[in-house]
Design an enzyme around this catalytic site. Structure first.
Site: not given
Length: 812
Positions: A32, A78, A122
């Site tokens: 990570r 992921h 959006y």
């Protein structure tokens, strides 16, 4: 129940916690938080780019909803939540976070003001063109693939990045017990350094810094100083000082200056910066600002700090640097994964790892392409054989009952491989035309050339490295741009003086130890015969005993009777009105000893070699020390002279090392000797004998003589005289001296003496608080060995205790 108990295995809780924690820590470190040294990406970044590549969301295709990309990445590669993935997509699309953006975004992806991005439903994204370059040749076996989290598909272990992305875009991450923070750099500079290192592997980090002078942040601004950059590149760790780009504009109509901030240090939040400046103005920590505006728009940053009339912009800029994030630091930690292990890297090591990676990628690609070319050439060789024997081939195929029988017949009759025979069977009839035959011959010739080229590259490292350089050069020509962050020499830490306007101050010190400063402009020039101005409102028994003009950046040395010296800047002395008393000196200094008193004060413009401080004690000891020895004092003072228990420092004078010294005693003795008779000593030395004194005699003063002056001496019964300096012959240091005034029963003991001119006024002070002011020009000059004349008519039992100049008469 018994079966469950039998299946239980006792374990040591410490071992279990240790192993579990280490497994968790390594998962965070490798999976990570830390970037891979080869492509400069963390797993989540790599998965986002690869998923977009696999889905065909390239730079020349339509934008796709961010939510679609996030869903694909989370479902396939992921499984750590959509917010982490979307945050990654957003950062890759921010031009103020990435030096070279890897995601091309459409919509609201946040701002440098810290505004959050719009929801993923959006915004729309696609791969940036440079990100597409990072995935070039990924389908040519250039990198290894590993199973995804649920073994349903494969994902690349690393991307075949054709440029050192770890340096270009930097990285930040916090793992367990370690962190990385690599700044972004200029793509063109990084590629130049990489190609130079390919040409000469012996280049030093200093040599590489000729190509990469330092980080290049997307927000521009300035880097101040090279030391932090050198440390980071040589050791992997360093602190880089950043400053905003600030310009000054003058309004032609109002004639007022404005400070305009156009570029911010990397990762500085503009909205918070403006709030911080506004808070400093409200709290009056920054003064002289009439207006604060944020005029930023899509064309760039523009924060305007408008100043009041006659304010100096340079001082305010330094205050802003000192108190706001306009000056910040970037702590570099060049930590990355090398072969799956975290490693702190230097600049050269980082580039070497990338070069080795590109050698592997290029080798694997060339081997893959050569295998493909050889396989195709093998097929074309079979087609050519078939075309050379087309009638026999057709006859054989027509005579065969099944395709396998025809294939085997071709293999047996024409000595073809199974692949070649199958290709002949799959060949369309149009390939039998002459034009198609020419195409096969041309393709075969090209393949032979390509195979030979690839074979030479694989067998010759020089050609392999040339191939890598050509690819780097192509990336540079397409994507490199100008440096944004300017690197300047270190200006040093901003001191308080940088935030103080330099102007002349009149510093006044009273006889009882009060001090203050006022601008010289407060004492306006007056015509002759004027009444003057009050310089200090003092008690009747007090008066101004010392006054000097100094800049706010000058120094004042305070010497105590115990031989210690304290240090203040003029701007640290409190400013008061003309008629105010000022502040007690003891309250400004951290005097450590009980009963320690200020004996003398020296204003100093600057500390330079060639100037000395000459000190004198009551017992006639003198000491000369270079002024530079007092340039770095501590808050609680430093030792100026080592003094015996029953002795006290009475005077400290600035000299140039070539003047005459005058000492006078309570019993009316005096001595004049050359300053050169006193050698320069260290601060902690005790000094040498300046004058031999009787058991009951003490020195009451010292002067550094000036040509044309005279000496006025005062005694405790109010008598005194004025004597020319020519009356005092030069003697050797350490002598008993000569008489300067007779200390008869009428005169009493000497209380002090002064070097004066006709323009001076002097004040005589009694122990009862009475003061008389005398014009020196009205005191006639008489011989040395005389009793003098009455200066102060004392009618009661009072005694004169001191004499000093009336310093305000001609000081300003």
């Amino acid at each position: 129940m018994n079966e469950r108990i039998e299946n239980k295995v006792p374990i040591n809780i410490e071992d279990e916690m240790r192993n579990s924690y280490l497994a968790y820590a390594m998962s965070v470190i490798v999976g990570r938080a830390l970037p891979e040294v080869r492509d400069g990406l963390k797993p989540v970044h790599r998965r986002v780019l690869y998923s977009m590549h696999e889905s065909g969301y390239h730079y020349n295709r339509a934008y796709r909803k961010s939510s679609k990309i996030v869903g694909e990445v989370m479902g396939n590669y992921h499984p750590h939540g959509d917010s982490a993935i979307y945050d990654t997509v957003v950062r890759l699309a921010q031009d103020f976070s990435m030096r070279c953006m890897l995601v091309d975004g459409q919509g609201n992806f946040g701002s440098i003001d810290g505004d959050p991005p719009a929801a993923m439903r959006y915004t729309e994204v696609r791969l940036a063109r440079l990100a597409g370059e990072m995935l070039t040749d990924i389908d040519k076996e250039t990198v290894d693939f590993v199973p995804n989290y649920d073994n349903t598909t494969q994902e690349p272990e690393v991307l075949p990045a054709p440029f050192p992305n770890l340096l270009v875009n930097g990285a930040e991450g916090i793992a367990v017990g370690m962190a990385t923070k690599i700044p972004p750099h200029n793509l063109g500079e990084v590629i130049d350094a990489t190609m130079a290192l390919i040409d000469d592997s012996e280049l030093t980090i200093k040599d590489l810094m000729g190509f990469i002078p330092g980080p290049d942040f997307p927000t521009g601004a300035f880097i101040h100083g090279l030391e932090g950059i050198r440390n980071a590149y040589h050791t992997g760790k360093g602190i880089v000082k950043l400053r905003a780009r600030v310009i000054t504009e003058t309004n032609s109509r109002t004639n007022r200056e404005s400070i305009v901030i156009t570029e911010l240090p990397y990762q500085v939040n503009k909205a918070r910066l403006v709030e911080r400046i506004a808070a400093l103005i409200r709290e009056k920590k920054i003064e002289g600002v009439s207006d604060l505006r944020d005029e930023s728009d899509r064309d760039g940053i523009r924060v305007v700090v408008e100043l009041k009339r006659d304010e100096i912009s340079g001082v305010l800029v330094n205050q802003l640097y000192k108190h706001t994030p306009l000056e910040s630091t970037f702590g570099v930690i060049m930590l990355a994964l090398v072969d799956g292990r975290p490693q702190l890297l230097t600049l050269k090591q980082l580039l070497e790892h990338f070069i080795n990676f590109r050698k592997e990628v290029t080798t694997r690609r060339c081997r893959y392409l050569m295998n493909k070319a050889e396989a195709r050439a093998h097929i074309l060789e079979g087609l050519k054989i078939a075309l050379d024997h087309i009638d026999a081939v057709i006859k054989l195929i027509r005579a065969s009952k099944t395709p396998p029988e025809a294939k085997q017949g071709l293999v047996d009759q024409f000595e073809l491989s199974d692949l070649q025979a199958q290709a002949i069977l799959d060949m369309r009839l149009q390939r039998l035309t002459g034009l198609e035959r020419d195409k096969i011959d041309a393709e075969y010739a090209e393949l032979i050339k390509e195979i030979e080229r690839l074979r030479q590259i694989l067998s010759n490292e020089r050609l392999l490295m040339a191939e890598i350089k050509n690819e780097l050069l192509a990336i540079r020509e397409r994507y490199a741009d100008e440096r944004r962050t300017e690197i300047l020499p270190d200006t040093g830490e901003i001191s308080i003086e940088d935030m103080i306007i330099e102007e002349d101050m009149a510093v006044t010190i009273s006889n009882t130890g009060y001090i203050k400063r006022n601008p010289v402009s407060l004492y306006r020039a007056q015509h002759r015969g004027g009444k003057g101005k009050i310089g200090m409102d003092i008690k009747s028994e007090d008066f101004v005993s010392q006054m000097f003009v100094a800049s706010t950046h000058d120094y004042v040395l305070f010497f105590t009777d115990q031989g210690r010296v304290y240090w203040l800047k003029v701007h640290q002395i409190p400013q008061g009105g003309r008629a105010t008393r000022g502040k007690a000196i003891v309250n400004l200094l951290q005097i450590s000893k009980t009963g320690e008193k200020i004996a003398t004060i020296l204003p100093v413009k600057e500390f330079t070699d060639g100037c000395y401080v000459l000190m004198v004690t009551e017992r006639g000891v003198v000491k000369k020390t270079n002024l530079m020895a007092f340039s770095n004092p501590r808050a609680n003072g430093i030792l100026a002279i080592k003094i015996n228990e029953k002795d006290h420092l009475i005077a400290a004078k600035l000299t140039d090392g070539h003047q005459d010294v005058f000492l006078g005693t309570r019993e009316g003795k005096s001595i004049r000797f050359k300053e050169s008779d006193v050698r320069a000593m260290q601060r902690t030395a005790a000094g040498v004998r300046g004058m031999t004194l009787g058991k009951k005699d003490i020195c009451v003063g010292a002067e550094i003589l000036s040509p044309g002056a005279s000496l006025i001496t005062a005694t405790e019964h109010g008598f005194g005289k004025r004597t020319s300096l020519d009356e005092y012959r030069l003697q050797g240091r350490g002598g008993q001296g000569i008489i300067t005034i007779k200390t008869s029963e009428r005169n009493g003991k000497v209380v002090g003496f002064l070097q004066v001119t006709d323009e001076d006024d002097v004040l005589l002070i009694t122990d009862g608080g009475k003061i008389i002011r005398l014009d020196v020009s009205e005191i006639r000059v008489i011989g040395r060995n005389t009793q003098g004349v009455r200066l102060f008519d004392i009618t009661d039992a009072s005694k004169v205790v001191g004499i000093c100049k009336h310093v305000e008469k001609n000081a300003l």
